[in-house]
Design an enzyme around this catalytic site. Structure first.
Site, PDB file in Angstrom:
ATOM      1  N   ASP A 272     -38.974  51.959  -5.462  1.00  0.00           N
ATOM      2  CA  ASP A 272     -37.610  51.737  -4.956  1.00  0.00           C
ATOM      3  C   ASP A 272     -37.514  50.375  -4.278  1.00  0.00           C
ATOM      4  O   ASP A 272     -36.709  50.195  -3.358  1.00  0.00           O
ATOM      5  CB  ASP A 272     -37.181  52.861  -3.997  1.00  0.00           C
ATOM      6  CG  ASP A 272     -35.678  52.839  -3.703  1.00  0.00           C
ATOM      7  OD1 ASP A 272     -34.919  52.233  -4.487  1.00  0.00           O
ATOM      8  OD2 ASP A 272     -35.280  53.406  -2.677  1.00  0.00           O
TER       9      ASP A 272
ATOM     10  N   HIS B 142     -35.424  48.297  -8.396  1.00  0.00           N
ATOM     11  CA  HIS B 142     -34.184  47.516  -8.430  1.00  0.00           C
ATOM     12  C   HIS B 142     -34.540  46.060  -8.699  1.00  0.00           C
ATOM     13  O   HIS B 142     -35.251  45.440  -7.897  1.00  0.00           O
ATOM     14  CB  HIS B 142     -33.441  47.632  -7.094  1.00  0.00           C
ATOM     15  CG  HIS B 142     -33.028  49.033  -6.783  1.00  0.00           C
ATOM     16  ND1 HIS B 142     -31.838  49.576  -7.221  1.00  0.00           N
ATOM     17  CD2 HIS B 142     -33.677  50.033  -6.118  1.00  0.00           C
ATOM     18  CE1 HIS B 142     -31.761  50.836  -6.822  1.00  0.00           C
ATOM     19  NE2 HIS B 142     -32.865  51.146  -6.157  1.00  0.00           N
TER      20      HIS B 142
ATOM     21  N   LYS C 266     -28.984  57.809 -14.462  1.00  0.00           N
ATOM     22  CA  LYS C 266     -29.112  57.893 -13.014  1.00  0.00           C
ATOM     23  C   LYS C 266     -27.867  58.460 -12.361  1.00  0.00           C
ATOM     24  O   LYS C 266     -26.764  57.977 -12.613  1.00  0.00           O
ATOM     25  CB  LYS C 266     -29.402  56.482 -12.459  1.00  0.00           C
ATOM     26  CG  LYS C 266     -29.576  56.407 -10.951  1.00  0.00           C
ATOM     27  CD  LYS C 266     -30.831  57.116 -10.505  1.00  0.00           C
ATOM     28  CE  LYS C 266     -30.903  57.255  -8.997  1.00  0.00           C
ATOM     29  NZ  LYS C 266     -31.422  56.068  -8.344  1.00  0.00           N
TER      30      LYS C 266
ATOM     31  N   HIS D 262     -37.342  58.950  -4.865  1.00  0.00           N
ATOM     32  CA  HIS D 262     -37.680  58.543  -3.494  1.00  0.00           C
ATOM     33  C   HIS D 262     -37.602  59.699  -2.489  1.00  0.00           C
ATOM     34  O   HIS D 262     -36.822  59.673  -1.549  1.00  0.00           O
ATOM     35  CB  HIS D 262     -36.853  57.347  -3.037  1.00  0.00           C
ATOM     36  CG  HIS D 262     -35.359  57.386  -3.297  1.00  0.00           C
ATOM     37  ND1 HIS D 262     -34.590  58.495  -3.086  1.00  0.00           N
ATOM     38  CD2 HIS D 262     -34.506  56.434  -3.745  1.00  0.00           C
ATOM     39  CE1 HIS D 262     -33.329  58.221  -3.387  1.00  0.00           C
ATOM     40  NE2 HIS D 262     -33.260  56.967  -3.797  1.00  0.00           N
TER      41      HIS D 262
ATOM     42  N   HIS E 269     -39.315  53.564 -10.426  1.00  0.00           N
ATOM     43  CA  HIS E 269     -38.010  53.403  -9.737  1.00  0.00           C
ATOM     44  C   HIS E 269     -37.967  52.002  -9.137  1.00  0.00           C
ATOM     45  O   HIS E 269     -38.617  51.729  -8.132  1.00  0.00           O
ATOM     46  CB  HIS E 269     -37.852  54.455  -8.639  1.00  0.00           C
ATOM     47  CG  HIS E 269     -36.527  54.390  -7.941  1.00  0.00           C
ATOM     48  ND1 HIS E 269     -35.742  55.499  -7.727  1.00  0.00           N
ATOM     49  CD2 HIS E 269     -35.818  53.361  -7.408  1.00  0.00           C
ATOM     50  CE1 HIS E 269     -34.637  55.163  -7.103  1.00  0.00           C
ATOM     51  NE2 HIS E 269     -34.660  53.842  -6.889  1.00  0.00           N
TER      52      HIS E 269
ATOM     53  N   HIS F 195     -30.454  60.385  -7.128  1.00  0.00           N
ATOM     54  CA  HIS F 195     -30.443  60.008  -5.711  1.00  0.00           C
ATOM     55  C   HIS F 195     -30.011  61.284  -5.001  1.00  0.00           C
ATOM     56  O   HIS F 195     -28.827  61.603  -4.952  1.00  0.00           O
ATOM     57  CB  HIS F 195     -29.505  58.837  -5.405  1.00  0.00           C
ATOM     58  CG  HIS F 195     -29.537  58.471  -3.951  1.00  0.00           C
ATOM     59  ND1 HIS F 195     -30.149  57.335  -3.478  1.00  0.00           N
ATOM     60  CD2 HIS F 195     -29.104  59.142  -2.851  1.00  0.00           C
ATOM     61  CE1 HIS F 195     -30.068  57.321  -2.147  1.00  0.00           C
ATOM     62  NE2 HIS F 195     -29.436  58.408  -1.747  1.00  0.00           N
TER      63      HIS F 195
HETATM   64  N1  LIG Z   1     -32.932  52.789  -1.486  1.00  0.00           N
HETATM   65  C1  LIG Z   1     -32.085  52.007  -0.885  1.00  0.00           C
HETATM   66  O1  LIG Z   1     -31.995  52.041   0.343  1.00  0.00           O
HETATM   67  N2  LIG Z   1     -31.311  51.126  -1.570  1.00  0.00           N
HETATM   68  C2  LIG Z   1     -31.200  50.996  -3.000  1.00  0.00           C
HETATM   69  C3  LIG Z   1     -30.375  52.080  -3.608  1.00  0.00           C
HETATM   70  C4  LIG Z   1     -31.089  53.414  -3.684  1.00  0.00           C
HETATM   71  O2  LIG Z   1     -32.149  53.539  -4.297  1.00  0.00           O
HETATM   72  O3  LIG Z   1     -30.563  54.393  -3.143  1.00  0.00           O
HETATM   73  C5  LIG Z   1     -30.580  49.632  -3.325  1.00  0.00           C
HETATM   74  O4  LIG Z   1     -30.070  49.434  -4.427  1.00  0.00           O
HETATM   75  O5  LIG Z   1     -30.613  48.730  -2.454  1.00  0.00           O
HETATM   76 ZN   LIG Z   2     -33.393  52.953  -5.552  1.00  0.00          ZN
HETATM   77 ZN   LIG Z   3     -31.461  55.942  -4.233  1.00  0.00          ZN
END
Ligand SMILES: NC(=O)N[C@@H](CC(=O)O)C(=O)O
Ligand SMILES: [Zn+2]
Ligand SMILES: [Zn+2]
Length: 366
Positions: free
Chosen positions: A269, A37, A121, A196, A35, A158
């Site tokens: 995450d 970003h 997702k 998460h 996971h 999520h």
């Molecule tokens: N986890 C977070 O707090 N933020 C994530 C989005 C997500 O995974 O929900 C993001 O894209 O910044």
């Molecule tokens: Zn995330």
């Molecule tokens: Zn998330």
């Protein structure tokens, strides 16, 4: 990894004329991040090496602006990720599609056939960062979910309700009762990952759920409880979604992660945001951990007396769940502390990583 004992370099006693003791080492099959970003453009170029130095592959989240909703946009994003990779580094992005109210069930067959889209997702509309295009009603997505079940494409969740009458600390537990339980009954053949996870309710649900249901656990939810949001003042760099929870929940996550149960696997995450977007009257949710990800998990597993279980959590359970081969090369860590920089460069902006200005106990060797 065999038992840690056999992999760790023993710390020799320091006698007269001897040099300082060699640090303990830990070698494990190279891990993957299930996971992540990566964002896009100059932020992507800035953060990608942090992940590629540690992980062979990562499930790349599709919540860009606009989101990645088609196989064609996933193909283009994947090419931008490959192009952003510094020469000589190897890394395989595992792409995902962002489920919307309007996704056609026919996109799922295309996704499966692409070979590079590995999951879809689900974001409840408005639940988290860049989730405006998310699903407004899960029932609308049932035809797409049926296609995913048929084609064997996992659903990543999520898992928080957005109902404003539900307390923000209860949104994961309520999501499990209201949505996830019915979903597992409606689609018994659909692989699902509750992303998460943050509560003991989630660990218990996952344990008793059938084998097609797994969960990722972040380093920050294993390290911090909700006191970290208010330690001496408001701490925006510890703000993420789902929110950090009470200590009992953090402890339950550590128990799950270190249990050896293959339903739990590593997903950082890691979510870069520029400093100004976090230090704001309405700050963004997301914690950046890619700069020290596997090192932080090593701290957690060591503290739990479970370093010998880190490899399965970080390198085996994820690929087994996704039905991908385990990695064949290795990664070596050393018990040597280092100080995390106060800030990192995310393109033209800077961002504040987890542990900024503080120590991490383990270092990457190679
Ligand atoms: N986890 C977070 O707090 N933020 C994530 C989005 C997500 O995974 O929900 C993001 O894209 O910044
Ligand atoms: Zn995330
Ligand atoms: Zn998330």
């Amino acid at each position: 990894m065999a038992a840690v004992g056999s992999n760790e370099t023993p710390i020799p006693p320091v006698g007269p004329g001897m040099s300082a003791p060699t640090a303990a080492r830990l070698t494990l099959t190279r891990p993957d991040d299930w996971h992540l970003h990566l964002r896009d453009g100059e932020v992507l170029a800035a953060v990608l090496p942090d992940t590629a130095r540690r992980f062979a592959r990562a499930i790349v989240m599709p919540n860009l602006k606009p989101p990645i909703t088609t196989v064609e946009s996933a193909r283009a994003y994947r090419e931008r990720i490959h192009a952003a990779l510094p020469a000589g580094m190897r890394f395989e992005p595992l792409m995902t599609l962002y489920l919307t109210d309007n996704m056609a069930a026919s996109e799922i067959g295309k996704a499966r056939a692409s070979g590079f889209v590995h999951a879809v997702k689900y974001y409840p509309a408005g639940a988290t960062t860049n989730s405006e295009s998310g699903v407004t009603d899960l029932a609308r997505a049932y035809p797409v979910l049926a296609a995913m079940e048929k084609h064997g494409l996992p659903l990543l969740l999520h898992g928080e309700v957005t109902d404003p009458t539900v307390d923000v600390f209860d949104r994961e537990a309520v999501f499990i009762d209201r949505h996830l339980m019915p979903l597992t009954r409606a689609f018994p053949g659909l692989r699902m990952v509750l992303e998460h996870i943050t509560t003991s309710a989630a660990t218990e649900f996952i344990r008793q759920a059938p084998d097609n249901v797994g969960a990722t656990i972040t380093a920050h939810h294993l390290l911090l409880n909700r006191n970290a949001l208010f330690e001496g003042g408001l701490r925006p760099h510890h703000y993420c979604l789902p929110l950090l929870k009470r200590e009992a929940h953090r402890a339950a996550l550590v128990t799950a992660a270190t249990s050896g149960n293959p339903k739990f696997f590593l997903g950082t995450d890691s979510a870069p945001h520029p400093r100004h977007a976090k230090e704001s009257a309405c700050g963004c949710a997301g914690v950046y951990t890619a700069h020290a990800a596997i090192e932080l998990y090593a701290e957690i597993f060591e503290r739990a007396g479970a370093l010998d279980r880190l490899e399965a959590f970080a390198s085996f359970h994820g690929p087994d769940f996704y039905r991908l081969p385990r990695n064949r090369d290795t990664l070596t860590l050393e018990k040597r502390s280092w100080t995390v920089p106060e800030e990192l460069r995310f393109g033209k902006e800077t961002g504040v990583p987890l542990r900024a200005g503080e120590m991490v106990a383990w270092s990457l060797v190679k």
